[in-house]
Write a protein that holds these residues in place. Structure first.
Motif, PDB file in Angstrom:
ATOM      1  N   PHE A  48      74.361 -54.201 -11.571  1.00 33.38           N
ATOM      2  CA  PHE A  48      74.276 -54.187 -13.017  1.00 33.38           C
ATOM      3  C   PHE A  48      75.449 -53.374 -13.549  1.00 33.38           C
ATOM      4  O   PHE A  48      76.079 -52.632 -12.811  1.00 33.38           O
ATOM      5  N   ARG A  49      75.732 -53.522 -14.821  1.00 29.44           N
ATOM      6  CA  ARG A  49      76.786 -52.718 -15.423  1.00 29.44           C
ATOM      7  C   ARG A  49      76.390 -52.331 -16.834  1.00 29.44           C
ATOM      8  O   ARG A  49      75.596 -52.998 -17.479  1.00 29.44           O
ATOM      9  N   GLN A  50      76.988 -51.222 -17.271  1.00 32.33           N
ATOM     10  CA  GLN A  50      76.722 -50.744 -18.619  1.00 32.33           C
ATOM     11  C   GLN A  50      78.011 -50.236 -19.229  1.00 32.33           C
ATOM     12  O   GLN A  50      78.615 -49.297 -18.712  1.00 32.33           O
ATOM     13  N   ALA A  51      78.426 -50.878 -20.299  1.00 29.54           N
ATOM     14  CA  ALA A  51      79.608 -50.458 -21.046  1.00 29.54           C
ATOM     15  C   ALA A  51      79.178 -49.504 -22.159  1.00 29.54           C
ATOM     16  O   ALA A  51      78.016 -49.528 -22.587  1.00 29.54           O
ATOM     17  N   PRO A  52      80.088 -48.676 -22.641  1.00 32.47           N
ATOM     18  CA  PRO A  52      79.737 -47.732 -23.713  1.00 32.47           C
ATOM     19  C   PRO A  52      79.152 -48.434 -24.930  1.00 32.47           C
ATOM     20  O   PRO A  52      79.706 -49.421 -25.409  1.00 32.47           O
ATOM     21  N   GLY A  53      78.010 -47.946 -25.386  1.00 33.66           N
ATOM     22  CA  GLY A  53      77.369 -48.508 -26.563  1.00 33.66           C
ATOM     23  C   GLY A  53      76.616 -49.802 -26.332  1.00 33.66           C
ATOM     24  O   GLY A  53      76.124 -50.401 -27.287  1.00 33.66           O
ATOM     25  N   LYS A  54      76.546 -50.234 -25.070  1.00 36.74           N
ATOM     26  CA  LYS A  54      75.864 -51.491 -24.770  1.00 36.74           C
ATOM     27  C   LYS A  54      74.715 -51.251 -23.803  1.00 36.74           C
ATOM     28  O   LYS A  54      74.655 -50.241 -23.117  1.00 36.74           O
ATOM     29  N   GLU A  55      73.805 -52.219 -23.756  1.00 34.42           N
ATOM     30  CA  GLU A  55      72.693 -52.116 -22.825  1.00 34.42           C
ATOM     31  C   GLU A  55      73.153 -52.475 -21.414  1.00 34.42           C
ATOM     32  O   GLU A  55      74.154 -53.161 -21.210  1.00 34.42           O
ATOM     33  N   ARG A  56      72.380 -52.002 -20.448  1.00 36.69           N
ATOM     34  CA  ARG A  56      72.669 -52.345 -19.058  1.00 36.69           C
ATOM     35  C   ARG A  56      72.425 -53.844 -18.867  1.00 36.69           C
ATOM     36  O   ARG A  56      71.400 -54.376 -19.300  1.00 36.69           O
ATOM     37  N   GLU A  57      73.362 -54.515 -18.201  1.00 42.48           N
ATOM     38  CA  GLU A  57      73.251 -55.955 -18.031  1.00 42.48           C
ATOM     39  C   GLU A  57      73.398 -56.361 -16.575  1.00 42.48           C
ATOM     40  O   GLU A  57      74.094 -55.722 -15.789  1.00 42.48           O
ATOM     41  N   PHE A 115      79.232 -49.444 -13.101  1.00 41.37           N
ATOM     42  CA  PHE A 115      78.514 -50.414 -12.282  1.00 41.37           C
ATOM     43  C   PHE A 115      77.474 -49.691 -11.435  1.00 41.37           C
ATOM     44  O   PHE A 115      77.772 -48.674 -10.802  1.00 41.37           O
ATOM     45  N   TYR A 116      76.266 -50.258 -11.416  1.00 41.95           N
ATOM     46  CA  TYR A 116      75.158 -49.691 -10.671  1.00 41.95           C
ATOM     47  C   TYR A 116      74.612 -50.703  -9.664  1.00 41.95           C
ATOM     48  O   TYR A 116      74.496 -51.882  -9.990  1.00 41.95           O
ATOM     49  N   CYS A 117      74.269 -50.230  -8.485  1.00 39.09           N
ATOM     50  CA  CYS A 117      73.509 -51.085  -7.587  1.00 39.09           C
ATOM     51  C   CYS A 117      72.039 -50.678  -7.688  1.00 39.09           C
ATOM     52  O   CYS A 117      71.723 -49.538  -8.029  1.00 39.09           O
ATOM     53  N   ALA A 118      71.179 -51.635  -7.399  1.00 39.63           N
ATOM     54  CA  ALA A 118      69.760 -51.397  -7.549  1.00 39.63           C
ATOM     55  C   ALA A 118      68.984 -52.169  -6.494  1.00 39.63           C
ATOM     56  O   ALA A 118      69.402 -53.260  -6.085  1.00 39.63           O
ATOM     57  N   ALA A 119      67.868 -51.602  -6.078  1.00 42.45           N
ATOM     58  CA  ALA A 119      67.003 -52.227  -5.087  1.00 42.45           C
ATOM     59  C   ALA A 119      65.652 -52.542  -5.721  1.00 42.45           C
ATOM     60  O   ALA A 119      65.040 -51.675  -6.362  1.00 42.45           O
ATOM     61  N   GLY A 120      65.209 -53.777  -5.541  1.00 40.91           N
ATOM     62  CA  GLY A 120      63.919 -54.190  -6.075  1.00 40.91           C
ATOM     63  C   GLY A 120      62.848 -54.130  -5.005  1.00 40.91           C
ATOM     64  O   GLY A 120      63.107 -53.815  -3.852  1.00 40.91           O
ATOM     65  N   TYR A 164      63.656 -53.529 -10.808  1.00 44.42           N
ATOM     66  CA  TYR A 164      64.294 -52.686  -9.805  1.00 44.42           C
ATOM     67  C   TYR A 164      63.762 -51.260  -9.877  1.00 44.42           C
ATOM     68  O   TYR A 164      63.777 -50.638 -10.930  1.00 44.42           O
ATOM     69  N   LYS A 165      63.339 -50.780  -8.708  1.00 41.42           N
ATOM     70  CA  LYS A 165      62.727 -49.456  -8.644  1.00 41.42           C
ATOM     71  C   LYS A 165      63.744 -48.366  -8.344  1.00 41.42           C
ATOM     72  O   LYS A 165      63.597 -47.237  -8.791  1.00 41.42           O
ATOM     73  N   TYR A 166      64.768 -48.697  -7.572  1.00 40.87           N
ATOM     74  CA  TYR A 166      65.733 -47.687  -7.131  1.00 40.87           C
ATOM     75  C   TYR A 166      67.127 -48.013  -7.650  1.00 40.87           C
ATOM     76  O   TYR A 166      67.552 -49.175  -7.613  1.00 40.87           O
ATOM     77  N   TRP A 167      67.837 -46.983  -8.090  1.00 42.12           N
ATOM     78  CA  TRP A 167      69.164 -47.133  -8.677  1.00 42.12           C
ATOM     79  C   TRP A 167      70.127 -46.117  -8.089  1.00 42.12           C
ATOM     80  O   TRP A 167      69.737 -44.984  -7.773  1.00 42.12           O
ATOM     81  N   GLY A 168      71.377 -46.525  -7.965  1.00 43.42           N
ATOM     82  CA  GLY A 168      72.419 -45.593  -7.600  1.00 43.42           C
ATOM     83  C   GLY A 168      72.896 -44.815  -8.813  1.00 43.42           C
ATOM     84  O   GLY A 168      72.438 -45.047  -9.938  1.00 43.42           O
TER      85      GLY A 168
END
Length: 127
Positions: free
Chosen positions: A37-46, A94-99, A114-118
């Motif tokens: 996933f990624r998150q830009a400034p002022g935007k939601e995580r996508e 950018f974030y990785c996540a495990a479901g 997703y329960k776990y996030w970097g």
């Protein structure tokens, strides 16, 4: 419990490439869907890209199709995101996540699955 550590971010010119890695600890890695996933400034995580527990199914946001490739090495517990032809609009953390699921479903692109996030890694693309 799963711990995730991303690496590989940085500053790159438009049109360039980067490969992100996400090292996972915990026995459930190979049984879990994984996502970037990624998150830009002022935007939601996508959602950016996802992969099934076996690695045979891969899924992408329309904005990155044909440019990004997700892969996983279950033997090493590492998730990858190869990014090519980067654009200024790709600038984000950018974030990785495990479901918790093994198989991909239509809900798997939602961060709520997703329960776990970097901790995230910054990718900056200069135009």
């Amino acid at each position: 419990q799963v711990q995730l550590v991303e690496s590989g971010g940085g500053l790159v010119q438009a049109g360039g490439s980067l490969r992100l890695s996400c090292a996972a600890s915990g026995r459930t890695f190979r049984y879990s869907i994984m996502g970037w996933f990624r998150q830009a400034p002022g935007k939601e995580r996508e959602f950016v890209a996802g992969i099934s527990g076996s690695g045979t199914g891969t899924y992408y946001a329309d904005s990155v199709k044909g440019r990004f490739t997700i892969a996983r090495d279950n033997a090493k517990s590492i998730l990858y995101l190869q990014m090519s032809n980067l654009e200024a609009e790709d600038t984000a953390v950018f974030y990785c996540a495990a479901g918790s699921a093994f198989a991909w479903s239509e809900r798997s692109s939602s961060p709520a699955q997703y329960k776990y996030w970097g901790q995230g890694t910054q990718v900056t693309v200069s135009s």
